[in-house]
Design a protein around this motif. Structure first.
Motif, PDB file in Angstrom:
ATOM      1  N   GLN A   1       0.835  -1.203   0.000  1.00 19.03           N
ATOM      2  CA  GLN A   1       0.000   0.000   0.000  1.00 19.03           C
ATOM      3  C   GLN A   1       0.875   1.259   0.000  1.00 19.03           C
ATOM      4  O   GLN A   1       0.557   2.248  -0.663  1.00 19.03           O
ATOM      5  N   LEU A   2       1.984   1.231   0.739  1.00 17.44           N
ATOM      6  CA  LEU A   2       2.915   2.358   0.728  1.00 17.44           C
ATOM      7  C   LEU A   2       3.459   2.599  -0.671  1.00 17.44           C
ATOM      8  O   LEU A   2       3.620   3.741  -1.108  1.00 17.44           O
ATOM      9  N   ARG A   3       3.757   1.526  -1.391  1.00 16.28           N
ATOM     10  CA  ARG A   3       4.278   1.667  -2.746  1.00 16.28           C
ATOM     11  C   ARG A   3       3.266   2.318  -3.678  1.00 16.28           C
ATOM     12  O   ARG A   3       3.622   3.076  -4.576  1.00 16.28           O
ATOM     13  N   ARG A   4       1.994   2.004  -3.438  1.00 17.98           N
ATOM     14  CA  ARG A   4       0.947   2.552  -4.290  1.00 17.98           C
ATOM     15  C   ARG A   4       0.631   4.006  -3.959  1.00 17.98           C
ATOM     16  O   ARG A   4       0.415   4.815  -4.854  1.00 17.98           O
ATOM     17  N   THR A   5       0.570   4.327  -2.666  1.00 21.70           N
ATOM     18  CA  THR A   5       0.031   5.626  -2.263  1.00 21.70           C
ATOM     19  C   THR A   5       1.022   6.540  -1.578  1.00 21.70           C
ATOM     20  O   THR A   5       0.785   7.736  -1.460  1.00 21.70           O
ATOM     21  N   GLY A   6       2.132   5.986  -1.078  1.00 20.75           N
ATOM     22  CA  GLY A   6       3.113   6.807  -0.382  1.00 20.75           C
ATOM     23  C   GLY A   6       2.834   6.993   1.095  1.00 20.75           C
ATOM     24  O   GLY A   6       3.669   7.526   1.831  1.00 20.75           O
TER      25      GLY A   6
ATOM     26  N   ARG B   1       2.471  -2.509  16.026  1.00 20.25           N
ATOM     27  CA  ARG B   1       3.672  -3.359  16.137  1.00 20.25           C
ATOM     28  C   ARG B   1       4.272  -3.613  14.763  1.00 20.25           C
ATOM     29  O   ARG B   1       5.497  -3.613  14.606  1.00 20.25           O
ATOM     30  N   ASP B   2       3.406  -3.833  13.767  1.00 17.22           N
ATOM     31  CA  ASP B   2       3.914  -4.035  12.408  1.00 17.22           C
ATOM     32  C   ASP B   2       4.625  -2.782  11.904  1.00 17.22           C
ATOM     33  O   ASP B   2       5.692  -2.866  11.268  1.00 17.22           O
ATOM     34  N   LEU B   3       4.064  -1.621  12.173  1.00 21.73           N
ATOM     35  CA  LEU B   3       4.697  -0.376  11.742  1.00 21.73           C
ATOM     36  C   LEU B   3       6.034  -0.166  12.456  1.00 21.73           C
ATOM     37  O   LEU B   3       7.013   0.299  11.846  1.00 21.73           O
ATOM     38  N   ASP B   4       6.092  -0.529  13.744  1.00 21.45           N
ATOM     39  CA  ASP B   4       7.351  -0.433  14.490  1.00 21.45           C
ATOM     40  C   ASP B   4       8.418  -1.327  13.853  1.00 21.45           C
ATOM     41  O   ASP B   4       9.582  -0.924  13.697  1.00 21.45           O
ATOM     42  N   ALA B   5       8.022  -2.550  13.490  1.00 22.75           N
ATOM     43  CA  ALA B   5       8.963  -3.489  12.894  1.00 22.75           C
ATOM     44  C   ALA B   5       9.460  -2.986  11.545  1.00 22.75           C
ATOM     45  O   ALA B   5      10.660  -3.075  11.230  1.00 22.75           O
ATOM     46  N   LEU B   6       8.561  -2.450  10.747  1.00 22.26           N
ATOM     47  CA  LEU B   6       8.949  -1.940   9.427  1.00 22.26           C
ATOM     48  C   LEU B   6       9.814  -0.691   9.550  1.00 22.26           C
ATOM     49  O   LEU B   6      10.752  -0.506   8.772  1.00 22.26           O
ATOM     50  N   GLU B   7       9.522   0.152  10.544  1.00 22.33           N
ATOM     51  CA  GLU B   7      10.345   1.347  10.741  1.00 22.33           C
ATOM     52  C   GLU B   7      11.755   0.963  11.164  1.00 22.33           C
ATOM     53  O   GLU B   7      12.738   1.596  10.747  1.00 22.33           O
TER      54      GLU B   7
ATOM     55  N   ARG C   1      13.403  -1.488  10.207  1.00 21.11           N
ATOM     56  CA  ARG C   1      14.111  -1.946   9.007  1.00 21.11           C
ATOM     57  C   ARG C   1      14.380  -0.808   8.030  1.00 21.11           C
ATOM     58  O   ARG C   1      15.001  -1.023   6.981  1.00 21.11           O
ATOM     59  N   GLY C   2      13.885   0.382   8.346  1.00 22.79           N
ATOM     60  CA  GLY C   2      14.065   1.514   7.446  1.00 22.79           C
ATOM     61  C   GLY C   2      13.104   1.516   6.279  1.00 22.79           C
ATOM     62  O   GLY C   2      13.299   2.245   5.304  1.00 22.79           O
ATOM     63  N   ALA C   3      12.039   0.701   6.366  1.00 23.64           N
ATOM     64  CA  ALA C   3      11.108   0.563   5.247  1.00 23.64           C
ATOM     65  C   ALA C   3      10.060   1.663   5.212  1.00 23.64           C
ATOM     66  O   ALA C   3       9.411   1.870   4.183  1.00 23.64           O
ATOM     67  N   LEU C   4       9.866   2.361   6.322  1.00 29.38           N
ATOM     68  CA  LEU C   4       8.885   3.450   6.388  1.00 29.38           C
ATOM     69  C   LEU C   4       9.245   4.374   7.542  1.00 29.38           C
ATOM     70  O   LEU C   4      10.141   4.084   8.347  1.00 29.38           O
ATOM     71  N   ARG C   5       8.519   5.487   7.623  1.00 29.89           N
ATOM     72  CA  ARG C   5       8.690   6.420   8.739  1.00 29.89           C
ATOM     73  C   ARG C   5       7.322   6.653   9.374  1.00 29.89           C
ATOM     74  O   ARG C   5       6.377   7.035   8.679  1.00 29.89           O
ATOM     75  N   LYS C   6       7.217   6.401  10.672  1.00 31.89           N
ATOM     76  CA  LYS C   6       5.954   6.579  11.371  1.00 31.89           C
ATOM     77  C   LYS C   6       5.650   8.062  11.558  1.00 31.89           C
ATOM     78  O   LYS C   6       6.540   8.862  11.851  1.00 31.89           O
ATOM     79  N   VAL C   7       4.393   8.412  11.336  1.00 31.46           N
ATOM     80  CA  VAL C   7       3.903   9.770  11.591  1.00 31.46           C
ATOM     81  C   VAL C   7       2.636   9.636  12.425  1.00 31.46           C
ATOM     82  O   VAL C   7       2.127   8.538  12.647  1.00 31.46           O
ATOM     83  N   HIS C   8       2.100  10.765  12.893  1.00 35.32           N
ATOM     84  CA  HIS C   8       0.896  10.722  13.713  1.00 35.32           C
ATOM     85  C   HIS C   8      -0.266  10.084  12.938  1.00 35.32           C
ATOM     86  O   HIS C   8      -0.656  10.555  11.874  1.00 35.32           O
TER      87      HIS C   8
ATOM     88  N   ALA D   1       6.178   6.515   3.287  1.00 33.32           N
ATOM     89  CA  ALA D   1       7.356   5.914   2.676  1.00 33.32           C
ATOM     90  C   ALA D   1       8.565   6.796   2.931  1.00 33.32           C
ATOM     91  O   ALA D   1       8.466   8.018   3.001  1.00 33.32           O
ATOM     92  N   THR D   2       9.719   6.181   3.108  1.00 36.78           N
ATOM     93  CA  THR D   2      10.945   6.933   3.348  1.00 36.78           C
ATOM     94  C   THR D   2      11.667   7.196   2.038  1.00 36.78           C
ATOM     95  O   THR D   2      11.697   6.347   1.149  1.00 36.78           O
ATOM     96  N   ALA D   3      12.237   8.381   1.920  1.00 37.27           N
ATOM     97  CA  ALA D   3      13.075   8.720   0.773  1.00 37.27           C
ATOM     98  C   ALA D   3      14.525   8.470   1.159  1.00 37.27           C
ATOM     99  O   ALA D   3      15.055   9.110   2.065  1.00 37.27           O
ATOM    100  N   ARG D   4      15.161   7.532   0.501  1.00 43.58           N
ATOM    101  CA  ARG D   4      16.522   7.158   0.876  1.00 43.58           C
ATOM    102  C   ARG D   4      17.528   8.186   0.383  1.00 43.58           C
ATOM    103  O   ARG D   4      17.474   8.636  -0.751  1.00 43.58           O
TER     104      ARG D   4
END
Length: 264
Positions: free
Chosen positions: A13-18, A38-44, A46-53, A58-61
């Motif tokens: 979904q992040l890939r589709r919508t950002g 918990r899933d968002l914590d795990a993905l963050e 790994r650097g796969a996303l950035r949590k916001v409120h 999606a993170t820009a590398r």
């Protein structure tokens, strides 16, 4: 649904919508608010996303591994892609190759194509053609400053590229995304790549399946600018659909692990 499956759904979904919202994920995944978090914590982690409120984006590398580090990744996929790309290059044509480990692999499959004029800003690509010296081939290496991926960039590279008229450009990319297009984390490399794209009649992008969903800091070109995208058979079904709708032609190279490689 296993945690790994949920997290892949979130990334898709992040890939589709950002971006994703926790409330929407709770509904679509049919799990609790805490499970999603918990899933968002795990993905963050790994650097796969950035949590916001209320969700995540999606993170820009902005960091780029060196050439040697990237060379060891997805080797079979790169060779499958390189074989397919080589079949698209017409003998006695002018072809550009950008920097990167995939384009360096493509070069190994182009050394026997007769009569090529090759333009590159990659030290590794130039070295491949130098080692396979042929009297019927011309290789032009741009000047410039060297990046971690051994690309030559900056004003000297731009001056070398502008005004050229290439038949085909083989472009390697750090990431590809529905919204961001083809990207790289290096700003000056993006500028050089954009100049190469502007100089070519036909743009061929060579990118293995792991590049899908990755967003670098700077966009090189939108997906729609690509005439032919060559990727490997590891690309997911949703990614295939999204890419096929946007690029001129999508080619899927079948990966055959352990086969003999060019130059091996």
């Amino acid at each position: 649904m296993l945690a790994a499956q949920r997290q892949e759904r979130i990334l898709e979904q992040l890939r589709r919508t950002g971006g994703v919202r926790v409330a929407d994920l709770v509904e679509s995944l049919a799990v609790s608010d805490m499970t999603v978090r918990r899933d968002l914590d795990a993905l963050e982690s790994r650097g796969a996303l950035r949590k916001v409120h209320g969700g995540a984006v999606a993170t820009a590398r902005t960091e780029e591994p060196g050439f040697e580090a990237k060379s060891a990744r997805h080797e079979d996929e790169k060779h499958a892609i390189a074989r397919a790309v080589a079949g698209l290059v017409v003998p006695h044509s002018a072809v550009g190759l950008s920097a990167g480990t995939t384009t360096a692999t493509v070069a190994r499959y182009l050394v026997d194509v007769p009569g090529l004029t090759v333009v590159t800003n990659s030290l590794h690509v130039a070295e491949v053609f130098h080692r396979a010296a042929r009297p019927d081939r011309t290789v032009a290496l741009t000047g410039g400053f060297r990046t971690p991926s051994d690309a030559l960039v900056g004003p000297l590279a731009l001056a070398s590229i502008r005004g050229l008229n290439l038949d085909t450009l083989v472009l390697g990319v750090h990431g590809m995304h529905e919204r961001a297009g083809f990207t790289t984390p290096n700003l000056t490399e993006a500028e050089t790549d954009r100049a190469l794209v502007e100089s070519t009649a036909t743009l061929v992008v060579a990118a293995d399946h792991s590049k899908w969903g990755t967003v670098g800091l700077s966009t090189i070109a939108p997906l729609e600018r690509c005439d032919v995208l060559v990727t490997d058979s590891g690309i997911g079904a949703q990614a295939r659909t999204a890419l096929a709708e946007r690029v001129g032609r999508l080619e899927i190279a079948e990966v055959r692990a352990g086969e003999r490689r060019a130059g091996a």
